[in-house]
Design a protein around this motif. Sequence first.
Motif, PDB file in Angstrom:
ATOM      1  N   THR A 134       0.834  -1.203   0.000  1.00  0.00           N
ATOM      2  CA  THR A 134       0.000   0.000   0.000  1.00  0.00           C
ATOM      3  C   THR A 134       0.867   1.250   0.000  1.00  0.00           C
ATOM      4  O   THR A 134       0.613   2.214  -0.738  1.00  0.00           O
ATOM      5  N   ALA A 135       1.894   1.258   0.840  1.00  0.00           N
ATOM      6  CA  ALA A 135       2.811   2.394   0.881  1.00  0.00           C
ATOM      7  C   ALA A 135       3.492   2.591  -0.471  1.00  0.00           C
ATOM      8  O   ALA A 135       3.620   3.720  -0.970  1.00  0.00           O
ATOM      9  N   TYR A 136       3.911   1.498  -1.078  1.00  0.00           N
ATOM     10  CA  TYR A 136       4.606   1.561  -2.361  1.00  0.00           C
ATOM     11  C   TYR A 136       3.689   2.096  -3.464  1.00  0.00           C
ATOM     12  O   TYR A 136       4.072   2.991  -4.239  1.00  0.00           O
ATOM     13  N   ASP A 149      11.789  14.809  -3.440  1.00  0.00           N
ATOM     14  CA  ASP A 149      10.526  15.434  -3.055  1.00  0.00           C
ATOM     15  C   ASP A 149      10.477  15.688  -1.549  1.00  0.00           C
ATOM     16  O   ASP A 149      11.115  14.986  -0.751  1.00  0.00           O
ATOM     17  N   ALA A 150       9.691  16.686  -1.171  1.00  0.00           N
ATOM     18  CA  ALA A 150       9.371  16.944   0.232  1.00  0.00           C
ATOM     19  C   ALA A 150       8.070  16.202   0.542  1.00  0.00           C
ATOM     20  O   ALA A 150       7.028  16.492  -0.070  1.00  0.00           O
ATOM     21  N   VAL A 151       8.116  15.249   1.492  1.00  0.00           N
ATOM     22  CA  VAL A 151       7.018  14.307   1.709  1.00  0.00           C
ATOM     23  C   VAL A 151       6.511  14.407   3.141  1.00  0.00           C
ATOM     24  O   VAL A 151       7.301  14.329   4.097  1.00  0.00           O
ATOM     25  N   PHE A 152       5.191  14.541   3.299  1.00  0.00           N
ATOM     26  CA  PHE A 152       4.554  14.541   4.613  1.00  0.00           C
ATOM     27  C   PHE A 152       3.697  13.289   4.731  1.00  0.00           C
ATOM     28  O   PHE A 152       2.808  13.052   3.912  1.00  0.00           O
ATOM     29  N   VAL A 153       3.965  12.495   5.775  1.00  0.00           N
ATOM     30  CA  VAL A 153       3.240  11.244   6.005  1.00  0.00           C
ATOM     31  C   VAL A 153       2.504  11.349   7.332  1.00  0.00           C
ATOM     32  O   VAL A 153       3.137  11.532   8.382  1.00  0.00           O
ATOM     33  N   SER A 154       1.179  11.225   7.324  1.00  0.00           N
ATOM     34  CA  SER A 154       0.426  11.195   8.577  1.00  0.00           C
ATOM     35  C   SER A 154       0.325   9.759   9.070  1.00  0.00           C
ATOM     36  O   SER A 154       0.432   8.814   8.290  1.00  0.00           O
ATOM     37  N   ALA A 155       0.133   9.593  10.386  1.00  0.00           N
ATOM     38  CA  ALA A 155       0.177   8.262  11.015  1.00  0.00           C
ATOM     39  C   ALA A 155       1.463   7.551  10.591  1.00  0.00           C
ATOM     40  O   ALA A 155       1.462   6.391  10.188  1.00  0.00           O
ATOM     41  N   ALA A 156       2.564   8.247  10.714  1.00  0.00           N
ATOM     42  CA  ALA A 156       3.832   7.785  10.158  1.00  0.00           C
ATOM     43  C   ALA A 156       4.432   6.604  10.906  1.00  0.00           C
ATOM     44  O   ALA A 156       5.318   5.926  10.368  1.00  0.00           O
ATOM     45  N   PHE A 222       1.231  11.811   1.926  1.00  0.00           N
ATOM     46  CA  PHE A 222       0.683  10.465   2.031  1.00  0.00           C
ATOM     47  C   PHE A 222      -0.276  10.502   3.203  1.00  0.00           C
ATOM     48  O   PHE A 222       0.135  10.516   4.370  1.00  0.00           O
ATOM     49  N   GLU A 223      -1.577  10.515   2.897  1.00  0.00           N
ATOM     50  CA  GLU A 223      -2.597  10.801   3.911  1.00  0.00           C
ATOM     51  C   GLU A 223      -3.261   9.541   4.446  1.00  0.00           C
ATOM     52  O   GLU A 223      -3.950   8.828   3.722  1.00  0.00           O
ATOM     53  N   ASN A 224      -3.048   9.286   5.742  1.00  0.00           N
ATOM     54  CA  ASN A 224      -3.652   8.150   6.416  1.00  0.00           C
ATOM     55  C   ASN A 224      -4.720   8.538   7.431  1.00  0.00           C
ATOM     56  O   ASN A 224      -5.458   7.671   7.902  1.00  0.00           O
ATOM     57  N   VAL A 225      -4.804   9.814   7.778  1.00  0.00           N
ATOM     58  CA  VAL A 225      -5.616  10.245   8.910  1.00  0.00           C
ATOM     59  C   VAL A 225      -6.819  11.081   8.499  1.00  0.00           C
ATOM     60  O   VAL A 225      -7.938  10.876   8.968  1.00  0.00           O
ATOM     61  N   GLY A 226      -6.604  12.062   7.619  1.00  0.00           N
ATOM     62  CA  GLY A 226      -7.679  12.982   7.269  1.00  0.00           C
ATOM     63  C   GLY A 226      -7.893  14.032   8.345  1.00  0.00           C
ATOM     64  O   GLY A 226      -7.040  14.251   9.205  1.00  0.00           O
ATOM     65  N   ALA A 244      -1.813  11.411  -1.952  1.00  0.00           N
ATOM     66  CA  ALA A 244      -2.294  10.037  -2.028  1.00  0.00           C
ATOM     67  C   ALA A 244      -3.207   9.796  -0.842  1.00  0.00           C
ATOM     68  O   ALA A 244      -2.762   9.784   0.309  1.00  0.00           O
ATOM     69  N   LEU A 245      -4.496   9.632  -1.103  1.00  0.00           N
ATOM     70  CA  LEU A 245      -5.491   9.455  -0.046  1.00  0.00           C
ATOM     71  C   LEU A 245      -5.607   7.970   0.256  1.00  0.00           C
ATOM     72  O   LEU A 245      -6.318   7.228  -0.418  1.00  0.00           O
ATOM     73  N   CYS A 246      -4.879   7.541   1.296  1.00  0.00           N
ATOM     74  CA  CYS A 246      -4.818   6.133   1.652  1.00  0.00           C
ATOM     75  C   CYS A 246      -5.846   5.775   2.716  1.00  0.00           C
ATOM     76  O   CYS A 246      -6.478   4.723   2.650  1.00  0.00           O
TER      77      CYS A 246
END
Length: 336
Positions: A134-136, A149-156, A222-226, A244-246
């Motif tokens: 899923t991450a890939y 790239d500058a990357v922001f990951v929620s629920a990291a 990379f959005e896990n939380v909303g 990416a709305l995961c």
Amino acid sequence: MSEQRSREIRLASRPVGLPNASHFELATVPVRAPGDGEIVVRNEWMSVDPYMRGMMIDQKSYARPFQVGEVMDGRAVGRVVASRSPQFAEGDYVFHMHGWRDYAVAPAEGFEKVDPALAPVEAFLGALGAPGLTAYVGLMRIAELKDGDAVFVSAAAGAVGSVACQLAKARGCYVVGSAGSDDKCSWLLDEAGIDAALNYRTCGDLTEAVGHAFPKGIDVNFENVGGPHLVAALNHMNTFGRIALCGMIAQYNDVTPSPGPSNLSLAIMRSLKLQGFVVRNHLDLKPQFMAEAGALIKAGKLKRRETVEEGLENAPRAFLKLFSGENFGKMLVHIA
């Protein structure tokens, strides 16, 4: 197998809002002998995942919802104990979708052999399994990740987020992750090797904290939380940024629908791409993912973190911990 008994977890009733233990029931059934082309698997590990909350509701989705009074389903890994299929021999380890039970009996076509020499078998439910894929998919196909790239990951620090962080770092990206405790943030910095970590419970205004972490803006979210996380990301996305709305775990237990982000119009003003995805629609990327992730694990550049509940009877408790943030990395149940 007629004398062998198997415990299974069933959906007792459909929850409204946050589920609790009363929505599950433990039953015991006989293990039937395999028919032609079938195998019997003694499950050793099973996964609980946020998506399962949606399957507890009787509504149209990408998969059939769990049925009241029936055993639930989910990803699991176990050892073949009886086989009437040339595809598998007794002793093989396999991955499948018949979790929430001690024994699985089903046609061999629904099982996939896993290699315990590559990694511990439980890794095929986490970093080398659907969360890792899923991450890939989210990074490479949906967000079209570019080196640097500058990357922001929620629920990291979660099962998906932790892999997303490390895959992005492996491509030379600047990575910031959010998590719900100082311990999780420390692991992200010291073990996963990201550039900055935000404790969203103590950082104050999240939008302001994200802005400080990204002085040059965000290219990929990379959005896990909303919820507030998506609002904060939108405020700091660069022009032509990709989201990416995961997952939207902040809203999974809402009794009434939550309002959308009040700043969604920024997607137009900044020419943003926002795309939701479900990993099962991108399984063609699995060989590519396994090759890359396997190499990173062997090189010590993809670290695993897991939270384990012991015993099938504690699977509901493990599931409920996903919504209180008690899991650190992949949440697993060790069945046997």
